[in-house]
Design an enzyme around this catalytic site. Structure first.
Site, PDB file in Angstrom:
ATOM      1  N   HIS A  17       4.000  -4.704   1.716  1.00  0.00           N
ATOM      2  CA  HIS A  17       3.485  -3.525   1.021  1.00  0.00           C
ATOM      3  C   HIS A  17       3.548  -2.337   1.972  1.00  0.00           C
ATOM      4  CE1 HIS A  17       0.894  -0.989  -1.411  1.00  0.00           C
ATOM      5  NE2 HIS A  17       1.119  -1.846  -2.393  1.00  0.00           N
ATOM      6  N   ASP A  24       1.330  -8.871  -6.879  1.00  0.00           N
ATOM      7  CA  ASP A  24       2.317  -9.300  -7.870  1.00  0.00           C
ATOM      8  C   ASP A  24       2.745 -10.756  -7.697  1.00  0.00           C
ATOM      9  OD1 ASP A  24       2.323  -6.770  -9.019  1.00  0.00           O
ATOM     10  OD2 ASP A  24       3.715  -6.034  -7.507  1.00  0.00           O
TER      11      ASP A  24
HETATM   12  N1  CMC Z   1      10.307 -10.202   2.596  1.00  0.00           N
HETATM   13  C1  CMC Z   1      10.942 -10.210   3.782  1.00  0.00           C
HETATM   14  N2  CMC Z   1      10.894  -9.196   4.673  1.00  0.00           N
HETATM   15  C2  CMC Z   1      10.184  -8.114   4.333  1.00  0.00           C
HETATM   16  C3  CMC Z   1       9.492  -8.039   3.099  1.00  0.00           C
HETATM   17  C4  CMC Z   1       9.575  -9.122   2.224  1.00  0.00           C
HETATM   18  N3  CMC Z   1       8.951  -9.111   1.046  1.00  0.00           N
HETATM   19  N4  CMC Z   1       8.849  -6.833   3.025  1.00  0.00           N
HETATM   20  C5  CMC Z   1       9.142  -6.192   4.150  1.00  0.00           C
HETATM   21  N5  CMC Z   1       9.938  -6.943   4.939  1.00  0.00           N
HETATM   22  C6  CMC Z   1      10.459  -6.597   6.270  1.00  0.00           C
HETATM   23  C7  CMC Z   1      11.745  -5.794   6.153  1.00  0.00           C
HETATM   24  O1  CMC Z   1      12.874  -6.628   6.148  1.00  0.00           O
HETATM   25  C8  CMC Z   1      11.660  -4.943   7.396  1.00  0.00           C
HETATM   26  O2  CMC Z   1      12.031  -5.743   8.505  1.00  0.00           O
HETATM   27  P1  CMC Z   1      12.831  -5.116   9.741  1.00  0.00           P
HETATM   28  O3  CMC Z   1      11.931  -4.046  10.282  1.00  0.00           O
HETATM   29  O4  CMC Z   1      13.038  -6.275  10.623  1.00  0.00           O
HETATM   30  O5  CMC Z   1      14.086  -4.567   9.132  1.00  0.00           O
HETATM   31  C9  CMC Z   1      10.171  -4.648   7.540  1.00  0.00           C
HETATM   32  O6  CMC Z   1       9.516  -5.720   6.878  1.00  0.00           O
HETATM   33  C10 CMC Z   1       9.734  -3.347   6.908  1.00  0.00           C
HETATM   34  O7  CMC Z   1      10.252  -3.310   5.571  1.00  0.00           O
HETATM   35  P2  CMC Z   1      10.363  -1.971   4.707  1.00  0.00           P
HETATM   36  O8  CMC Z   1      11.164  -2.250   3.492  1.00  0.00           O
HETATM   37  O9  CMC Z   1      10.755  -0.830   5.580  1.00  0.00           O
HETATM   38  O10 CMC Z   1       8.866  -1.741   4.359  1.00  0.00           O
HETATM   39  P3  CMC Z   1       8.326  -0.948   3.146  1.00  0.00           P
HETATM   40  O11 CMC Z   1       7.034  -0.412   3.545  1.00  0.00           O
HETATM   41  O12 CMC Z   1       9.293  -0.003   2.575  1.00  0.00           O
HETATM   42  O13 CMC Z   1       8.180  -2.183   2.135  1.00  0.00           O
HETATM   43  C11 CMC Z   1       8.141  -3.101   0.003  1.00  0.00           C
HETATM   44  C12 CMC Z   1       7.438  -2.219   1.025  1.00  0.00           C
HETATM   45  C13 CMC Z   1       7.146  -3.395  -1.092  1.00  0.00           C
HETATM   46  C14 CMC Z   1       9.319  -2.312  -0.582  1.00  0.00           C
HETATM   47  C15 CMC Z   1       8.657  -4.411   0.654  1.00  0.00           C
HETATM   48  O14 CMC Z   1       7.619  -5.082   1.290  1.00  0.00           O
HETATM   49  C16 CMC Z   1       9.369  -5.304  -0.341  1.00  0.00           C
HETATM   50  O15 CMC Z   1      10.557  -5.116  -0.627  1.00  0.00           O
HETATM   51  N6  CMC Z   1       8.640  -6.346  -0.902  1.00  0.00           N
HETATM   52  C17 CMC Z   1       9.202  -7.215  -1.890  1.00  0.00           C
HETATM   53  C18 CMC Z   1       9.042  -6.616  -3.278  1.00  0.00           C
HETATM   54  C19 CMC Z   1       7.598  -6.593  -3.721  1.00  0.00           C
HETATM   55  O16 CMC Z   1       6.881  -7.560  -3.594  1.00  0.00           O
HETATM   56  N7  CMC Z   1       7.192  -5.441  -4.269  1.00  0.00           N
HETATM   57  C20 CMC Z   1       5.855  -5.244  -4.767  1.00  0.00           C
HETATM   58  C21 CMC Z   1       5.123  -4.280  -3.967  1.00  0.00           C
HETATM   59  S1  CMC Z   1       3.399  -4.210  -4.319  1.00  0.00           S
HETATM   60  C22 CMC Z   1       3.239  -3.531  -5.864  1.00  0.00           C
HETATM   61  C23 CMC Z   1       3.301  -2.066  -5.936  1.00  0.00           C
HETATM   62  O17 CMC Z   1       2.588  -1.352  -5.209  1.00  0.00           O
HETATM   63  O18 CMC Z   1       4.048  -1.602  -6.787  1.00  0.00           O
END
Ligand code: CMC
Length: 375
Positions: free
Chosen positions: A259, A313
């Site tokens: 998140h 989720d």
């Molecule tokens: N599985 C594996 N690795 C992950 C995940 C995950 N679910 N989430 C983040 N990471 C890793 C990512 O690979 C990155 O690693 P590195 O720095 O080594 O490249 C690091 O964590 C940071 O990731 P990011 O995408 O820059 O972080 P973010 O703050 O943009 O991520 C997110 C937020 C929700 C997009 C992401 O965690 C994700 O894609 N999660 C899976 C989809 C999901 O469950 N979404 C629901 C979010 S909660 C509901 C809402 O608020 O709508």
């Protein structure tokens, strides 16, 4: 030197009295009240009133609010037609978006004023209940029907969908889900609505923007994707092999994990997980739950040290399924829950801090070129 903030990370665009999140401690409150306590003890109407009007309603205020919602459950016939005429394979959330957009047509030149805004709230809440229940009905080949208010918003909604009482426990789970998803500060969907409202467009158009942004799997679509992930795994015994092959080798992201704000467990998870446990009845539901729990264990073991934990989720889809909803309704149920929060944020923005949102982009393209006509 100008800099950009990709994903608007750590950019603040408004002050708010609505939702407080401490992402490190895993705390979330609506106007100071713990969200899990509200989910357990209050109702959708009460929590909506709290967010939108500023206080927990008195008995009289609550009765009046419920009456006004119940007076607005009937949809104009042209909205019935829009829902009825959607192609059989139309996306449920897409139909919701279209219906909200169509309702905006009667609000051109909307005058944003607290009195006008407050008057519209019960109408929008009644309308959206009716839109979403009728989307479910049409997809299940049931005739379009205006819901009849019954006890509370959650029970009315479930009866409007299923034409029967699904029992106290499932109604309570629906009510809790509506509260838990009601607001989450300003994620992509709410931000989209605020951008639209900042142009002084109307409330329905702002909601339409929000619903469009909600659709994606990185946001509202995550409950559906998480459930599909459990289906893909198929059996509890497959969890470890699937995790090693897909997640550890970096082929996929673990959906329902991570998140932008939380560095620990999403606080709402606890209530969803409790209902997922309590309502699992069929063999398939029990199997899905076992898969989810095993997968969560591996996810936390491997990613917890990076601050990546289970988000809400991960389990909410299981609860929606156990209440009786098919996969294609999950994001639309999230949309229904989020309406009060979005309305509260756009009202707060326009009424107290109104300023057109118009960020800049740093140009990186070619310098001046001479235009030459083709011939
Ligand atoms: N599985 C594996 N690795 C992950 C995940 C995950 N679910 N989430 C983040 N990471 C890793 C990512 O690979 C990155 O690693 P590195 O720095 O080594 O490249 C690091 O964590 C940071 O990731 P990011 O995408 O820059 O972080 P973010 O703050 O943009 O991520 C997110 C937020 C929700 C997009 C992401 O965690 C994700 O894609 N999660 C899976 C989809 C999901 O469950 N979404 C629901 C979010 S909660 C509901 C809402 O608020 O709508």
């Amino acid at each position: 030197m100008e800099e950009i903030s990709p994903g608007l990370e750590n950019v603040y665009i408004k002050y708010t009295d609505l939702t407080f999140i401490d992402g490190n401690k895993g705390i979330m409150r609506y106007r100071g009240y713990d969200v899990n306590e509200l989910a357990e003890k209050s109702s959708f109407e009460e929590a909506s009133y709290l967010l939108l009007f500023g206080n927990i309603p008195s008995k009289e205020e609550l009765k009046d609010f419920k009456n006004k919602i119940s007076e607005n459950l009937a949809l104009p016939p042209y909205i019935h037609e829009i829902i009825k005429n959607a192609p059989e394979n139309a996306d449920a959330l897409g139909i919701m978006q279209t219906a909200l957009s169509a309702l905006s047509e009667t609000y051109i030149n909307y005058q944003w004023k607290r009195d006008n805004d407050l008057k519209l709230i019960p109408k929008i809440l009644g309308n959206t209940l009716s839109i979403v229940s009728n989307i479910y009905r049409i997809k299940n080949k049931l005739p379009i029907k205006d819901p009849v208010f019954d006890k509370n918003y959650a029970t009315t909604f479930l009866k409007a969908c299923f034409d029967k009482d699904v029992g106290e426990e499932r109604s309570m789970a629906m009510d809790s889900a509506l509260i838990l998803y009601m607001d989450h500060e300003i994620p992509a969907s709410t931000t989209s609505a605020i951008v639209t409202a900042s142009t002084l467009s109307d409330m329905y158009s702002s909601l339409t923007s929000a619903i469009a942004a909600l659709r994606g799997p990185l946001h509202g679509g995550a409950a559906e994707s998480a459930y599909k992930q459990f289906e893909e795994i198929g059996y509890p015994d497959n969890v470890e092999t699937w995790f090693n092959k897909n997640i550890l080798q970096g082929k996929k992201r673990l959906v329902g994990f991570g998140h932008r704000v939380y560095r620990t467990y999403d606080p709402r998870l606890k209530t969803f997980k409790k209902y997922a446990d309590e309502l699992a009845e069929t063999e398939n539901q029990k199997k899905m739950l076992e898969i989810a729990k095993k997968l969560e264990g591996l996810g936390v073991k491997n990613f917890g040290s990076k601050g990546i934990y289970t988000n809400t989720d991960f389990y909410s889809g299981l609860v929606f399924n156990e209440i009786g909803f098919p996969l294609y309704m999950f994001t639309t149920l999230f949309g229904l829950s989020r309406i009060s929060g979005i309305l509260a944020h756009i009202m707060e923005y326009v009424e107290t801090q109104e300023r057109l949102i118009r960020p800049r982009a740093i140009y990186k393209g070619p310098g001046e070129k001479k235009y030459m006509q083709v011939d």
